[in-house]
Design an enzyme around this catalytic site. Sequence first.
Site, PDB file in Angstrom:
ATOM      1  N   GLN A  75      44.000  43.591  41.917  1.00 18.94           N
ATOM      2  CA  GLN A  75      42.380  43.410  42.111  1.00 18.94           C
ATOM      3  C   GLN A  75      41.452  44.090  41.343  1.00 18.94           C
ATOM      4  OE1 GLN A  75      41.057  41.615  44.443  1.00 18.94           O
ATOM      5  NE2 GLN A  75      43.010  40.734  45.142  1.00 18.94           N
ATOM      6  N   SER A  76      41.699  43.890  39.944  1.00 20.27           N
ATOM      7  CA  SER A  76      40.780  44.582  38.944  1.00 20.27           C
ATOM      8  C   SER A  76      39.221  44.035  39.100  1.00 20.27           C
ATOM      9  CB  SER A  76      41.442  44.704  37.666  1.00 20.27           C
ATOM     10  OG  SER A  76      40.334  44.776  36.603  1.00 20.27           O
ATOM     11  N   ASN A  77      38.167  44.641  39.177  1.00 19.09           N
ATOM     12  CA  ASN A  77      37.006  44.017  39.042  1.00 19.09           C
ATOM     13  C   ASN A  77      36.551  43.923  37.765  1.00 19.09           C
ATOM     14  OD1 ASN A  77      36.324  44.399  42.248  1.00 19.09           O
ATOM     15  ND2 ASN A  77      36.604  46.568  41.657  1.00 19.09           N
TER      16      ASN A  77
END
Length: 336
Positions: A75-77
């Site tokens: 879930q890397s921004n």
Amino acid sequence: MHLARFPRYRLGHFPTPLERLDRLSEALGGPEIWIKRDDCTGLASGGNKTRKLEFLVADALAKGADTLVTQGATQSNHVRQTAAAACRAGLQCHALLERRVTNQGADYETAGNVLLDVMMECSFDFRPEGLDMNAEAEALAEKLRAQGRKPYVIPGGGSNPVGALGYAACAEELVAQADAASLRIDHIVHATGSAGTQAGLLAGLFAMNAPIPVTGYSVRAPKTKQIDNVHALAVRTAELIGARGTLPREMVVAYDEQVGPGYGQPTDEMVEAMLLLARLEGILLDPVYSGKGFAGLVAMIRAGAFRKTDRVVFLHTGGSVALFAYGHLFNNQKAA
Ligand SMILES: *Cc1c(COP(=O)(O)O)cnc(C)c1O
């Protein structure tokens, strides 16, 4: 400090707003709390990586790259903003997603940031936890080079001296806003992960001779390791900017009390802090970074770290897209 000396590719909406949080300040009984809205940087739902990417993408284009390669947690921004930056600049984007979090339910690998990665045509592969992810990204770049492409590797979180220039620019922007409003800033608090945000801020403040204390709340590494990481990058960033002297280690303050069971693992304090800000001010944080950073600020206030008249700025680094991968945390939180 004169950052126009460095090539920059415009991606965001700047300056981001600096807003006073009256209802929150009153509810906590002081200090005067302000928020720097880097969740509103404007690129595909915003966040702190946009500032770093303005300098990184410019460097990639100057070097003739046609592809951005990077890595992060599922879930890397950062991966999502890199994918968006690649779209804007007409580059391809390849990412490696580390399965660092595997216990947060069915949506975690498909919703939130991952959904947006797919929409923006970022091609990605998963990796198990615990590999040297920057080395994995270099290996992927080597493979792409063999296929005739020109990859530019961006480290995790965009945290190298070029990326950290984005937060030196933020320090300059914030001080200019405060000066224009005759606002004396006594303290800055934010979440710290791959270290570029805090390192860039400190390098900028150091270069400008603006002695505002900055406290980072680690979301992963133990305190001493986080301080080491931030300091090493802050020193290199200050050198790149051309600041005089060596940035002292005492400038780097970071705590690990909000990490909880680990990266991306929820804590009660984070959930409470997120609901507090949402319900008093209508501002959304994220469960992995800004929620824990804000929980750190609330804990500092409750421990009496500030005077009532102090002006404290919380740097909102974004991330609320990840909420849609953590729906289980809030689905049964009815308003009291
Ligand atoms: C990446 C990130 C951070 C941490 O910033 P670093 O520069 O990696 O320390 C904080 N908040 C959000 C929402 C992020 O995506």
